[in-house]
Design an enzyme around this catalytic site. Sequence first.
Site, PDB file in Angstrom:
ATOM      1  N   ASP A  50       0.831  -1.060   0.241  1.00 21.14           N
ATOM      2  CA  ASP A  50      -0.048  -0.179  -0.106  1.00 21.14           C
ATOM      3  C   ASP A  50       0.701   1.488   0.127  1.00 21.14           C
ATOM      4  O   ASP A  50       1.399   1.525   1.075  1.00 21.14           O
ATOM      5  CB  ASP A  50      -0.899   0.046   1.265  1.00 21.14           C
ATOM      6  CG  ASP A  50      -1.656   1.185   1.166  1.00 21.14           C
ATOM      7  OD1 ASP A  50      -2.888   1.019   0.702  1.00 21.14           O
ATOM      8  OD2 ASP A  50      -1.235   2.155   1.686  1.00 21.14           O
ATOM      9  N   TYR A  55       3.711   9.351  -0.843  1.00 23.40           N
ATOM     10  CA  TYR A  55       4.624   8.693   0.003  1.00 23.40           C
ATOM     11  C   TYR A  55       6.001   8.767  -0.620  1.00 23.40           C
ATOM     12  O   TYR A  55       7.155   8.377   0.038  1.00 23.40           O
ATOM     13  CB  TYR A  55       4.176   7.101   0.264  1.00 23.40           C
ATOM     14  CG  TYR A  55       2.990   7.235   1.066  1.00 23.40           C
ATOM     15  CD1 TYR A  55       2.134   8.133   1.601  1.00 23.40           C
ATOM     16  CD2 TYR A  55       2.451   5.724   1.231  1.00 23.40           C
ATOM     17  CE1 TYR A  55       0.874   7.749   2.205  1.00 23.40           C
ATOM     18  CE2 TYR A  55       1.220   5.590   1.839  1.00 23.40           C
ATOM     19  CZ  TYR A  55       0.442   6.532   2.322  1.00 23.40           C
ATOM     20  OH  TYR A  55      -0.732   6.469   2.704  1.00 23.40           O
ATOM     21  N   LYS A  80      -2.663   6.144  -4.696  1.00 18.98           N
ATOM     22  CA  LYS A  80      -3.764   6.971  -4.236  1.00 18.98           C
ATOM     23  C   LYS A  80      -3.305   8.473  -5.164  1.00 18.98           C
ATOM     24  O   LYS A  80      -2.111   8.815  -5.049  1.00 18.98           O
ATOM     25  CB  LYS A  80      -3.785   7.254  -2.793  1.00 18.98           C
ATOM     26  CG  LYS A  80      -3.672   5.947  -2.218  1.00 18.98           C
ATOM     27  CD  LYS A  80      -3.872   6.210  -0.486  1.00 18.98           C
ATOM     28  CE  LYS A  80      -3.617   4.766   0.189  1.00 18.98           C
ATOM     29  NZ  LYS A  80      -2.138   4.749   0.719  1.00 18.98           N
ATOM     30  N   HIS A 113      -7.155  10.060  -2.168  1.00 19.27           N
ATOM     31  CA  HIS A 113      -6.463   9.950  -1.062  1.00 19.27           C
ATOM     32  C   HIS A 113      -7.325  10.688   0.041  1.00 19.27           C
ATOM     33  O   HIS A 113      -7.371  10.174   1.096  1.00 19.27           O
ATOM     34  CB  HIS A 113      -5.080  10.641  -1.041  1.00 19.27           C
ATOM     35  CG  HIS A 113      -4.287  10.040   0.068  1.00 19.27           C
ATOM     36  ND1 HIS A 113      -2.834   9.890  -0.379  1.00 19.27           N
ATOM     37  CD2 HIS A 113      -4.301   9.517   1.258  1.00 19.27           C
ATOM     38  CE1 HIS A 113      -2.081   9.230   0.747  1.00 19.27           C
ATOM     39  NE2 HIS A 113      -3.057   9.148   1.483  1.00 19.27           N
TER      40      HIS A 113
HETATM   41  N1  LIG Z   1      -5.101   6.617   3.637  1.00 21.18           N
HETATM   42  C1  LIG Z   1      -4.546   7.557   4.366  1.00 21.18           C
HETATM   43  O1  LIG Z   1      -4.699   8.656   4.451  1.00 21.18           O
HETATM   44  C2  LIG Z   1      -3.420   6.808   5.330  1.00 21.18           C
HETATM   45  C3  LIG Z   1      -2.815   7.501   6.268  1.00 21.18           C
HETATM   46  C4  LIG Z   1      -1.947   6.937   7.119  1.00 21.18           C
HETATM   47  C5  LIG Z   1      -1.578   5.552   6.854  1.00 21.18           C
HETATM   48  N2  LIG Z   1      -1.994   5.059   5.583  1.00 21.18           N
HETATM   49  C6  LIG Z   1      -1.378   3.650   5.451  1.00 21.18           C
HETATM   50  O2  LIG Z   1      -1.467   2.887   6.502  1.00 21.18           O
HETATM   51  C7  LIG Z   1      -0.471   2.200   6.751  1.00 21.18           C
HETATM   52  C8  LIG Z   1      -0.163   2.129   8.188  1.00 21.18           C
HETATM   53  O3  LIG Z   1      -0.614   3.360   9.046  1.00 21.18           O
HETATM   54  P1  LIG Z   1       0.653   4.139   9.903  1.00 21.18           P
HETATM   55  O4  LIG Z   1       2.044   3.739   9.033  1.00 21.18           O
HETATM   56  O5  LIG Z   1       0.353   5.311   9.874  1.00 21.18           O
HETATM   57  O6  LIG Z   1       0.782   3.424  11.141  1.00 21.18           O
HETATM   58  P2  LIG Z   1       0.683   1.759  11.820  1.00 21.18           P
HETATM   59  O7  LIG Z   1       0.781   0.846  11.148  1.00 21.18           O
HETATM   60  O8  LIG Z   1      -0.675   1.931  12.913  1.00 21.18           O
HETATM   61  O9  LIG Z   1       1.754   2.068  13.014  1.00 21.18           O
HETATM   62  C9  LIG Z   1       3.144   1.963  12.556  1.00 21.18           C
HETATM   63  C10 LIG Z   1       3.807   2.343  13.710  1.00 21.18           C
HETATM   64  O10 LIG Z   1       3.777   1.145  14.719  1.00 21.18           O
HETATM   65  C11 LIG Z   1       5.317   0.732  14.889  1.00 21.18           C
HETATM   66  N3  LIG Z   1       4.834  -0.882  14.853  1.00 21.18           N
HETATM   67  C12 LIG Z   1       4.686  -1.681  13.514  1.00 21.18           C
HETATM   68  N4  LIG Z   1       4.572  -2.899  13.852  1.00 21.18           N
HETATM   69  C13 LIG Z   1       5.077  -2.926  15.207  1.00 21.18           C
HETATM   70  C14 LIG Z   1       5.233  -4.047  16.098  1.00 21.18           C
HETATM   71  N5  LIG Z   1       4.922  -5.307  15.478  1.00 21.18           N
HETATM   72  N6  LIG Z   1       5.471  -3.903  17.307  1.00 21.18           N
HETATM   73  C15 LIG Z   1       5.523  -2.486  17.963  1.00 21.18           C
HETATM   74  N7  LIG Z   1       5.458  -1.648  17.116  1.00 21.18           N
HETATM   75  C16 LIG Z   1       5.285  -1.505  15.632  1.00 21.18           C
HETATM   76  C17 LIG Z   1       6.030   1.150  13.718  1.00 21.18           C
HETATM   77  O11 LIG Z   1       7.414   1.111  14.132  1.00 21.18           O
HETATM   78  P3  LIG Z   1       8.431   0.936  13.302  1.00 21.18           P
HETATM   79  O12 LIG Z   1       8.324   1.638  11.870  1.00 21.18           O
HETATM   80  O13 LIG Z   1       9.587   1.718  13.724  1.00 21.18           O
HETATM   81  O14 LIG Z   1       8.687  -0.501  12.995  1.00 21.18           O
HETATM   82  C18 LIG Z   1       5.341   2.532  13.509  1.00 21.18           C
HETATM   83  O15 LIG Z   1       5.793   3.501  14.292  1.00 21.18           O
HETATM   84  C19 LIG Z   1       0.732   3.542   6.254  1.00 21.18           C
HETATM   85  O16 LIG Z   1       1.780   2.769   6.085  1.00 21.18           O
HETATM   86  C20 LIG Z   1       0.023   3.737   4.765  1.00 21.18           C
HETATM   87  O17 LIG Z   1       0.355   2.588   3.903  1.00 21.18           O
HETATM   88  C21 LIG Z   1      -3.036   5.473   5.003  1.00 21.18           C
END
Ligand SMILES: NC(=O)c1ccc[n+]([C@@H]2O[C@H](COP(=O)([O-])OP(=O)(O)OC[C@H]3O[C@@H](n4cnc5c(N)ncnc54)[C@H](OP(=O)(O)O)[C@@H]3O)[C@@H](O)[C@H]2O)c1
Length: 277
Positions: A50, A55, A80, A113
């Site tokens: 994704d 990004y 997106k 997006h």
């Molecule tokens: N459509 C939108 O507007 C939108 C907005 C935001 C995000 N997204 C998508 O959603 C995806 C995920 O969301 P996100 O990146 O915001 O947040 P998330 O997946 O909820 O959290 C990522 C955070 O959690 C940590 N983490 C991941 N796995 C872990 C584990 N097993 N144990 C402990 N900590 C862990 C990561 O640390 P490390 O990186 O240090 O490992 C990072 O700091 C994004 O990458 C993107 O593709 C979309």
Amino acid sequence: MARPIPPAPQVTLADGSAMPQLGYGLYKVPATDATGLCLDAIDAGYRHLDTAAFYDNEREVGEAVRASGLPRDELFVTSKVWKDDNGYDQALRAFDDSMARFGLDVLDLFLIHWPVPSTDRYVDTWRALIRLRDEGRVRSIGVSNFHAHHIERLVDETGEAPVINQIELHPRLPQTALRAFHAARGIRTEAWSPLARGRVLGTPFLDELAAKHGRTPAQIVLRWHVQLGNVVIPKASSPSRIRENLDVFGFELDADDLAAIASLETGERTGRDPDDD
Ligand SMILES: NC(=O)c1ccc[n+]([C@@H]2O[C@H](COP(=O)([O-])OP(=O)(O)OC[C@H]3O[C@@H](n4cnc5c(N)ncnc54)[C@H](OP(=O)(O)O)[C@@H]3O)[C@@H](O)[C@H]2O)c1
């Protein structure tokens, strides 16, 4: 050698396509790391990536798709169209730019997006996505960060509903009403920031649930998403966390566990309210 991880099941979309229920999220994955981390994810068993124009790592994701050696139809890639490119002509151009960066012929899923209601261009963006799908350049089209009233407007003005809405969703913000709206209309719910960017993981009773199931707190939260039926796209920066996050298809939370996780609801967002743009 690490034990094999059960693969994410495929979920079906209203247009007949299928996608893996769990994917690797690439927001804030630096371009310099993106190809290597995507290959780590693919090696672990992920088949869904994704990303987004915003990004700044589409080129590197495309490189990983080619370097994986997998047939193209075994990998599901989402991108997106960014806020600034809402509008019919702008969205068509933005899609061409994304595909040039990926170096791919066809995209699996393309999303608006953010609706950005203040510019009032998301219906025109949606018409562009319908055209791209009808021309076969993208298999499925959807939206992200849309409230129910934004989706209703798309349907009223174009007669076409998105097959998926990617929204902020985690135990603090379970989006119960929007999930019910999606379910009633055959729209799949996809959860972004499924771990609330890591902020829910320090909760003591998640440690207790993790101990009960012999899992980690992140696996408990991701399993909760899976049992709600969400598509889920956790981001992680190390091969071990990437593997850990996929390994959620070999255990089951019970009704008491689900009720305990429901108590974490606060309504807090980590991102913006889509109506505030
Ligand atoms: N459509 C939108 O507007 C939108 C907005 C935001 C995000 N997204 C998508 O959603 C995806 C995920 O969301 P996100 O990146 O915001 O947040 P998330 O997946 O909820 O959290 C990522 C955070 O959690 C940590 N983490 C991941 N796995 C872990 C584990 N097993 N144990 C402990 N900590 C862990 C990561 O640390 P490390 O990186 O240090 O490992 C990072 O700091 C994004 O990458 C993107 O593709 C979309």
